[in-house]
Scaffold this active site. Structure first.
Site, mmCIF file in Angstrom:
data_model
loop_
_atom_site.group_PDB
_atom_site.id
_atom_site.type_symbol
_atom_site.label_atom_id
_atom_site.label_comp_id
_atom_site.label_asym_id
_atom_site.label_seq_id
_atom_site.Cartn_x
_atom_site.Cartn_y
_atom_site.Cartn_z
ATOM 1 N N TYR A 231 0.822 -1.224 0.000
ATOM 2 C CA TYR A 231 0.000 0.000 0.000
ATOM 3 C C TYR A 231 0.855 1.273 0.000
ATOM 4 O O TYR A 231 0.791 2.081 0.928
ATOM 5 C CB TYR A 231 -0.933 0.025 1.217
ATOM 6 C CG TYR A 231 -2.050 -1.005 1.203
ATOM 7 C CD1 TYR A 231 -2.341 -1.739 0.061
ATOM 8 C CD2 TYR A 231 -2.815 -1.227 2.340
ATOM 9 C CE1 TYR A 231 -3.350 -2.694 0.060
ATOM 10 C CE2 TYR A 231 -3.834 -2.180 2.338
ATOM 11 C CZ TYR A 231 -4.085 -2.903 1.196
ATOM 12 O OH TYR A 231 -5.082 -3.844 1.204
ATOM 13 N N SER B 188 -13.336 -3.573 0.325
ATOM 14 C CA SER B 188 -14.180 -2.805 -0.611
ATOM 15 C C SER B 188 -15.672 -3.108 -0.440
ATOM 16 O O SER B 188 -16.376 -3.412 -1.424
ATOM 17 C CB SER B 188 -13.745 -3.039 -2.065
ATOM 18 O OG SER B 188 -12.493 -2.466 -2.304
ATOM 19 N N LEU C 56 -18.006 -1.122 -0.108
ATOM 20 C CA LEU C 56 -18.780 -0.158 -0.907
ATOM 21 C C LEU C 56 -18.262 -0.131 -2.352
ATOM 22 O O LEU C 56 -18.425 0.864 -3.057
ATOM 23 C CB LEU C 56 -18.683 1.246 -0.288
ATOM 24 C CG LEU C 56 -19.093 1.369 1.192
ATOM 25 C CD1 LEU C 56 -18.966 2.819 1.668
ATOM 26 C CD2 LEU C 56 -20.520 0.867 1.420
ATOM 27 N N ALA C 57 -17.588 -1.227 -2.741
ATOM 28 C CA ALA C 57 -16.994 -1.325 -4.090
ATOM 29 C C ALA C 57 -16.054 -0.146 -4.347
ATOM 30 O O ALA C 57 -16.028 0.417 -5.447
ATOM 31 C CB ALA C 57 -18.077 -1.419 -5.165
ATOM 32 N N GLY C 58 -15.316 0.240 -3.318
ATOM 33 C CA GLY C 58 -14.365 1.343 -3.456
ATOM 34 C C GLY C 58 -15.050 2.675 -3.710
ATOM 35 O O GLY C 58 -14.448 3.601 -4.247
ATOM 36 N N GLY C 59 -16.335 2.789 -3.357
ATOM 37 C CA GLY C 59 -17.099 4.031 -3.566
ATOM 38 C C GLY C 59 -17.938 3.989 -4.838
ATOM 39 O O GLY C 59 -18.866 4.774 -5.017
ATOM 40 N N PHE D 268 -21.759 4.128 -5.013
ATOM 41 C CA PHE D 268 -22.491 5.391 -4.877
ATOM 42 C C PHE D 268 -22.139 6.404 -5.965
ATOM 43 O O PHE D 268 -22.711 7.477 -6.010
ATOM 44 C CB PHE D 268 -22.249 5.995 -3.496
ATOM 45 C CG PHE D 268 -22.791 5.102 -2.414
ATOM 46 C CD1 PHE D 268 -24.160 4.877 -2.313
ATOM 47 C CD2 PHE D 268 -21.943 4.451 -1.539
ATOM 48 C CE1 PHE D 268 -24.677 4.029 -1.354
ATOM 49 C CE2 PHE D 268 -22.455 3.603 -0.565
ATOM 50 C CZ PHE D 268 -23.822 3.388 -0.469
HETATM 51 P P1 NAP Z 1 -14.632 1.007 0.458
HETATM 52 O O1 NAP Z 1 -15.156 1.478 1.756
HETATM 53 O O2 NAP Z 1 -15.470 0.131 -0.405
HETATM 54 O O3 NAP Z 1 -14.214 2.255 -0.445
HETATM 55 C C1 NAP Z 1 -13.664 3.413 0.105
HETATM 56 C C2 NAP Z 1 -13.769 4.494 -0.934
HETATM 57 O O4 NAP Z 1 -15.141 4.772 -1.141
HETATM 58 C C3 NAP Z 1 -13.098 5.795 -0.507
HETATM 59 O O5 NAP Z 1 -12.460 6.342 -1.645
HETATM 60 C C4 NAP Z 1 -14.257 6.642 -0.053
HETATM 61 O O6 NAP Z 1 -14.038 8.024 -0.294
HETATM 62 C C5 NAP Z 1 -15.378 6.151 -0.949
HETATM 63 N N1 NAP Z 1 -16.691 6.286 -0.295
HETATM 64 C C6 NAP Z 1 -17.045 5.865 0.933
HETATM 65 N N2 NAP Z 1 -18.333 6.171 1.174
HETATM 66 C C7 NAP Z 1 -18.794 6.771 0.076
HETATM 67 C C8 NAP Z 1 -20.045 7.312 -0.285
HETATM 68 N N3 NAP Z 1 -21.096 7.276 0.553
HETATM 69 N N4 NAP Z 1 -20.166 7.872 -1.495
HETATM 70 C C9 NAP Z 1 -19.121 7.907 -2.357
HETATM 71 N N5 NAP Z 1 -17.871 7.417 -2.051
HETATM 72 C C10 NAP Z 1 -17.741 6.854 -0.852
HETATM 73 O O7 NAP Z 1 -13.287 0.274 0.813
HETATM 74 P P2 NAP Z 1 -11.837 0.195 0.136
HETATM 75 O O8 NAP Z 1 -11.072 1.410 0.480
HETATM 76 O O9 NAP Z 1 -11.923 -0.177 -1.299
HETATM 77 O O10 NAP Z 1 -11.267 -1.040 0.960
HETATM 78 C C11 NAP Z 1 -11.276 -0.995 2.387
HETATM 79 C C12 NAP Z 1 -9.995 -1.571 2.928
HETATM 80 O O11 NAP Z 1 -9.880 -2.942 2.512
HETATM 81 C C13 NAP Z 1 -8.701 -0.919 2.420
HETATM 82 O O12 NAP Z 1 -8.358 0.252 3.125
HETATM 83 C C14 NAP Z 1 -7.709 -2.026 2.671
HETATM 84 O O13 NAP Z 1 -7.290 -2.005 4.027
HETATM 85 C C15 NAP Z 1 -8.525 -3.287 2.398
HETATM 86 N N6 NAP Z 1 -8.304 -3.850 1.035
HETATM 87 C C16 NAP Z 1 -7.815 -5.115 0.923
HETATM 88 C C17 NAP Z 1 -7.609 -5.689 -0.323
HETATM 89 C C18 NAP Z 1 -7.066 -7.079 -0.423
HETATM 90 O O14 NAP Z 1 -6.743 -7.535 -1.528
HETATM 91 N N7 NAP Z 1 -6.951 -7.791 0.681
HETATM 92 C C19 NAP Z 1 -7.907 -4.961 -1.488
HETATM 93 C C20 NAP Z 1 -8.435 -3.671 -1.354
HETATM 94 C C21 NAP Z 1 -8.631 -3.126 -0.101
HETATM 95 P P3 NAP Z 1 -13.666 9.005 0.928
HETATM 96 O O15 NAP Z 1 -12.314 8.563 1.411
HETATM 97 O O16 NAP Z 1 -13.674 10.338 0.267
HETATM 98 O O17 NAP Z 1 -14.732 8.856 1.967
#
Ligand code: NAP
Length: 298
Positions: free
Chosen positions: A57, A209, A211-214, A217
């Site tokens: 990361y 993910s 929230l599918a990485g945002g 929404f």
């Molecule tokens: P996520 O919560 O699905 O996506 C987060 C993203 O969504 C951020 O960019 C956030 O923006 C945005 N978001 C959140 N709420 C929103 C809303 N209501 N409307 C629009 N956008 C919104 O999770 P993720 O970051 O993809 O993954 C979470 C964690 O999983 C990571 O930090 C990591 O630790 C872990 N991960 C693991 C793997 C693996 O292969 N093991 C892969 C990917 C991730 P803002 O920051 O502006 O709120």
């Protein structure tokens, strides 16, 4: 929020908070070290004591490490999770990603991560991806050695299918979780049987993910639009914000899944915590399961 409800037991040795804060995007958060310290304390105050990161990361481990060095008390209050196995190199001027889960590399990576994090151990150490060159005996030996040396408390994997998960456990892996992707747009691990495997073996997955990485929404493709409409409809019934419904849907499953929140905004972390108090109807779970059109109810 009651602390008791905020814990999920992965093993006799280790419990994680029922909602985990992810630090994948931490490098782009533009927080000073003090802001990161404050952010971490705010998570802990909410009962979100498990922090997830990985070697790959970007500078996330180093940024977190600066915060831990500035305030070592944080490390005593959290469960720290990191992952290994993905590397980048340069081929013909372009970045090229590949996997390495050999014993030698895993041992070296763990020590490097601990150094960056200014930590003396990790509470949970995961093999990040399904390496096609995985030798489960070699990799499991590395993980067990790290456990024996006290550098990691528990071990697990991420993005593994049931065959590789079984192979690692058969090789003595003692895996306590599989960190997998699941959200209303992604059902890979339902389709491989991984969810059934984990439910049967009473192994709690961590969900990345959610929230599918945002995209859930913000996306404009048909699957996103359909899933978003259903989430909004169910949210209106429960009088909560749409994201709350997604987290409640994930935590409804009998596998006892632990969602990882990726936002740096505390009010968005609060939505995941709020979901602990939302009980969906069984039929609502299936409404969202089939909303994007990827899963069919026969
Ligand atoms: P996520 O919560 O699905 O996506 C987060 C993203 O969504 C951020 O960019 C956030 O923006 C945005 N978001 C959140 N709420 C929103 C809303 N209501 N409307 C629009 N956008 C919104 O999770 P993720 O970051 O993809 O993954 C979470 C964690 O999983 C990571 O930090 C990591 O630790 C872990 N991960 C693991 C793997 C693996 O292969 N093991 C892969 C990917 C991730 P803002 O920051 O502006 O709120």
């Amino acid at each position: 929020m009651e602390q008791r409800r905020l814990k999920v037991q992965l093993s006799e040795e280790l419990s994680l908070s029922a909602v985990v804060q992810g630090f994948w995007r931490a490098d782009s958060w533009n927080m000073t070290t003090q802001e990161m310290v404050n952010f971490m304390h705010a998570c802990i105050e909410r009962g979100v004591t498990t922090f997830d990161t990985a070697e790959i990361y970007g500078g996330a481990e180093a940024k977190m490490g600066e915060a831990f060095a500035a305030d070592p008390s944080i490390l005593k209050e959290i469960e720290l999770v990191s992952k290994t196995g993905i590397y980048l190199t340069e081929v013909d001027g372009a970045t090229f990603g590949y996997y390495n889960t050999t014993k030698e590399r895993v041992l070296q990576s763990c020590k490097e991560s601990l150094k960056k994090l200014h930590a003396d151990h990790l509470d949970l150490y995961l093999i990040h991806r399904e390496d096609p060159l995985l030798n489960p005996w070699d990799t499991a030996e590395a993980l067990l050695q790290l456990k024996k040396e006290g550098l990691v408390r528990e071990i697990g994997v991420s993005n593994f299918d049931p065959y590789k998960f079984d192979a690692m456990n058969g090789a003595g892996g003692q895996l306590v979780t599989n960190q997998i992707e699941w959200n209303p747009l992604c059902f890979e691990h339902f389709n491989t049987g991984m969810m059934d495997y984990l439910t049967y073996h009473k192994i709690h997955p961590m969900i990345w993910s959610p929230l599918a990485g945002g995209r859930l929404f913000s996306g404009n493709d048909e699957a996103c639009v359909k899933a978003r409409k259903k989430i909004e409809d169910i949210a209106a019934r429960h009088n909560v914000e749409p994201a709350v419904i997604v987290y409640a849907w994930i935590m409804y499953h009998p596998v006892g899944a632990i969602p990882l929140v990726g936002s740096q905004k505390l009010d968005r972390l609060d939505l995941a915590i709020k979901a602990l108090d939302v009980k969906l109807e069984q039929s609502e779970w299936f409404e969202l399961y089939s909303a994007s059109g990827q899963q069919v109810i026969r």
